[in-house]
Design a protein around this motif. Structure first.
Motif, PDB file in Angstrom:
ATOM      1  N   LEU A  73       0.702  -1.224  -0.051  1.00 58.26           N
ATOM      2  CA  LEU A  73      -0.209  -0.134   0.109  1.00 58.26           C
ATOM      3  C   LEU A  73       0.961   1.146  -0.018  1.00 58.26           C
ATOM      4  CD1 LEU A  73      -3.195   0.592  -0.109  1.00 58.26           C
ATOM      5  CD2 LEU A  73      -2.836   1.051   2.457  1.00 58.26           C
ATOM      6  N   SER A  74       2.232   1.213   0.532  1.00 63.84           N
ATOM      7  CA  SER A  74       3.077   2.293   0.507  1.00 63.84           C
ATOM      8  C   SER A  74       3.409   2.781  -0.936  1.00 63.84           C
ATOM      9  CB  SER A  74       4.356   2.000   1.354  1.00 63.84           C
ATOM     10  OG  SER A  74       4.031   1.797   2.956  1.00 63.84           O
ATOM     11  N   ARG A  75       3.383   1.992  -1.707  1.00 58.90           N
ATOM     12  CA  ARG A  75       3.746   2.049  -3.255  1.00 58.90           C
ATOM     13  C   ARG A  75       2.231   2.618  -4.082  1.00 58.90           C
ATOM     14  NH1 ARG A  75       8.393  -0.295  -5.069  1.00 58.90           N
ATOM     15  NH2 ARG A  75       8.090   0.681  -6.973  1.00 58.90           N
ATOM     16  N   GLN A  76       1.366   2.528  -3.322  1.00 56.02           N
ATOM     17  CA  GLN A  76      -0.180   2.534  -4.186  1.00 56.02           C
ATOM     18  C   GLN A  76      -0.782   4.206  -3.456  1.00 56.02           C
ATOM     19  OE1 GLN A  76      -1.674   0.449  -6.177  1.00 56.02           O
ATOM     20  NE2 GLN A  76      -0.554  -1.377  -5.949  1.00 56.02           N
ATOM     21  N   ILE A  77      -0.481   4.421  -2.563  1.00 56.28           N
ATOM     22  CA  ILE A  77      -0.801   5.722  -2.043  1.00 56.28           C
ATOM     23  C   ILE A  77       0.521   6.379  -1.091  1.00 56.28           C
ATOM     24  CG2 ILE A  77      -3.113   5.164  -1.712  1.00 56.28           C
ATOM     25  CD1 ILE A  77      -2.814   4.943   1.336  1.00 56.28           C
ATOM     26  N   LYS A  78       0.518   7.824  -1.095  1.00 58.24           N
ATOM     27  CA  LYS A  78       1.788   8.355  -0.777  1.00 58.24           C
ATOM     28  C   LYS A  78       1.488   9.172   0.773  1.00 58.24           C
ATOM     29  CE  LYS A  78       3.899   7.018  -4.273  1.00 58.24           C
ATOM     30  NZ  LYS A  78       5.001   6.403  -4.278  1.00 58.24           N
ATOM     31  N   CYS A  79       0.237   9.199   1.097  1.00 53.18           N
ATOM     32  CA  CYS A  79       0.129   9.762   2.340  1.00 53.18           C
ATOM     33  C   CYS A  79      -1.016   9.165   3.186  1.00 53.18           C
ATOM     34  CB  CYS A  79      -0.524  11.239   1.911  1.00 53.18           C
ATOM     35  SG  CYS A  79      -2.027  11.131   1.093  1.00 53.18           S
ATOM     36  N   PHE A 101      -5.696 -11.389  -3.266  1.00 49.28           N
ATOM     37  CA  PHE A 101      -5.113 -10.635  -2.215  1.00 49.28           C
ATOM     38  C   PHE A 101      -5.371 -11.189  -0.932  1.00 49.28           C
ATOM     39  CE2 PHE A 101      -3.695  -8.475  -6.038  1.00 49.28           C
ATOM     40  CZ  PHE A 101      -2.223  -8.483  -5.969  1.00 49.28           C
ATOM     41  N   ASN A 102      -4.396 -11.153   0.039  1.00 51.15           N
ATOM     42  CA  ASN A 102      -4.866 -11.391   1.331  1.00 51.15           C
ATOM     43  C   ASN A 102      -4.210 -10.653   2.320  1.00 51.15           C
ATOM     44  OD1 ASN A 102      -2.565 -12.914   1.553  1.00 51.15           O
ATOM     45  ND2 ASN A 102      -3.281 -14.939   1.863  1.00 51.15           N
ATOM     46  N   ALA A 103      -3.288  -9.794   1.962  1.00 52.29           N
ATOM     47  CA  ALA A 103      -2.396  -8.887   2.995  1.00 52.29           C
ATOM     48  C   ALA A 103      -2.021  -7.579   2.329  1.00 52.29           C
ATOM     49  CB  ALA A 103      -0.976  -9.744   3.151  1.00 52.29           C
ATOM     50  N   ILE A 104      -1.866  -6.693   3.453  1.00 52.60           N
ATOM     51  CA  ILE A 104      -1.732  -5.307   3.041  1.00 52.60           C
ATOM     52  C   ILE A 104      -0.171  -4.920   3.607  1.00 52.60           C
ATOM     53  CG2 ILE A 104      -2.216  -2.828   3.433  1.00 52.60           C
ATOM     54  CD1 ILE A 104      -3.891  -4.404   1.269  1.00 52.60           C
ATOM     55  N   TYR A 105       0.679  -4.509   2.926  1.00 52.59           N
ATOM     56  CA  TYR A 105       2.073  -3.986   3.398  1.00 52.59           C
ATOM     57  C   TYR A 105       2.027  -2.778   3.425  1.00 52.59           C
ATOM     58  CZ  TYR A 105       7.093  -3.532   3.649  1.00 52.59           C
ATOM     59  OH  TYR A 105       8.496  -3.106   4.033  1.00 52.59           O
ATOM     60  N   VAL A 106       2.350  -1.853   4.886  1.00 53.10           N
ATOM     61  CA  VAL A 106       2.570  -0.419   4.889  1.00 53.10           C
ATOM     62  C   VAL A 106       3.916  -0.086   5.720  1.00 53.10           C
ATOM     63  CG1 VAL A 106       0.045  -0.085   4.778  1.00 53.10           C
ATOM     64  CG2 VAL A 106       1.330  -0.340   6.881  1.00 53.10           C
ATOM     65  N   GLU A 107       4.498   0.914   5.227  1.00 54.15           N
ATOM     66  CA  GLU A 107       5.713   1.490   5.891  1.00 54.15           C
ATOM     67  C   GLU A 107       5.194   1.940   7.492  1.00 54.15           C
ATOM     68  OE1 GLU A 107       8.861   0.997   5.067  1.00 54.15           O
ATOM     69  OE2 GLU A 107       8.105   0.479   2.858  1.00 54.15           O
ATOM     70  N   GLU A 108       6.339   1.943   8.306  1.00 54.69           N
ATOM     71  CA  GLU A 108       5.797   2.510   9.642  1.00 54.69           C
ATOM     72  C   GLU A 108       5.335   3.686   9.672  1.00 54.69           C
ATOM     73  OE1 GLU A 108       5.363   2.682  13.679  1.00 54.69           O
ATOM     74  OE2 GLU A 108       6.120   0.955  12.383  1.00 54.69           O
TER      75      GLU A 108
END
Length: 258
Positions: A73-79, A101-108
């Protein structure tokens, strides 16, 4: 509903032991209602119980190895999501769910209570970047062995095996829980020999549980010799009874040499 635990808090603290609870996963999406009550107010919130860990890029969920189909998700949206973006994210999650899909990955920096809540509701593991798990691509599959593989544009959610080539017996295993999806899905099987279609139009509604094997007997294969191609097409049926529409979701080709 049934009360599974109750406790009186002293100075805002307390411990409650729960037994025989159903753990949350991306298919069951089991949640419980947690209620805090005082003389002045009552606060209720849905919660799920999950044991998830990473080691050497391998994911374990509730004690079992898990294959993740991950959206970065960090590559899909920026804020961080505002109210308008929140509604859009819910739509995207529903669309991604149909692609398995079964998982969402986000930066801290994108850690969000909203994302965690909506992932729990929609059936997504909420993965925050950590030392044990890093992801740079927009989307990919993390296998049970901890290996990243490309995520196909359309994820084919069934496995097909030839169980008995002489009798024309096929095994179909679902990776989805089709019972949780509103649309109807079915497969059509076409048999070809020397580029000529021998038989077709076997439909099988996908209503069985995930990871269980169902068998289909393509009877006319037993009467053929030589090289035989079996085309298995997965269709999504949408619309109403008056205007049905069928969309080809994906296709697999199997070959038998008799």
């Amino acid at each position: 509903g049934k009360t599974i635990g109750k406790i009186k808090l002293r100075l805002g603290k307390g411990t409650m032991e729960l037994q025989d609870i159903e753990l949350w996963n991306h298919e069951t999406k089991k949640q419980y209602l947690l209620v805090f009550a005082t003389k002045e107010e009552v606060i209720a919130e849905k919660v799920g119980f999950l044991d998830m860990s990473f080691e050497n890029q391998r994911c374990t969920v509730n004690g079992k190895k898990m294959e993740l189909q991950v959206i970065n998700l960090s590559r899909q949206i920026k804020c961080l999501p505002d109210e308008l973006l929140q509604r859009e994210i819910v739509k995207k999650l529903r669309s991604w769910k149909k692609r398995n899909f079964n998982a969402i990955y986000v930066e801290e920096k994108m850690r969000s209570e909203f994302l965690q809540e909506v992932c729990c509701e929609q059936g997504f593991y909420y993965v925050i970047a950590q030392k044990e798990f890093q992801m740079v691509k927009k989307e990919s599959i993390l296998s049970e062995e901890g290996i990243f593989d490309p995520m196909p544009s359309v994820y084919f959610p069934i496995e097909i095996q030839i169980l008995d080539p002489k009798k024309g017996l096929l095994g179909i295993k679902s990776k989805w829980n089709f019972g949780n999806i509103k649309e109807d899905y079915y497969i059509r099987i076409c048999v070809y020999q020397e580029e000529q279609r021998i038989g077709h139009n076997i439909k099988y509604i996908l209503d069985f549980e995930p990871e269980t094997m169902e068998t289909i007997n393509v009877s006319w294969i037993s009467e053929l010799d030589g090289k035989i191609e079996i085309h298995v097409e997965l269709y999504q049926s949408v619309g109403n009874e008056l205007i049905p529409k069928d969309y080809l979701y994906g296709k697999k080709v199997l070959t038998i040499q008799k």
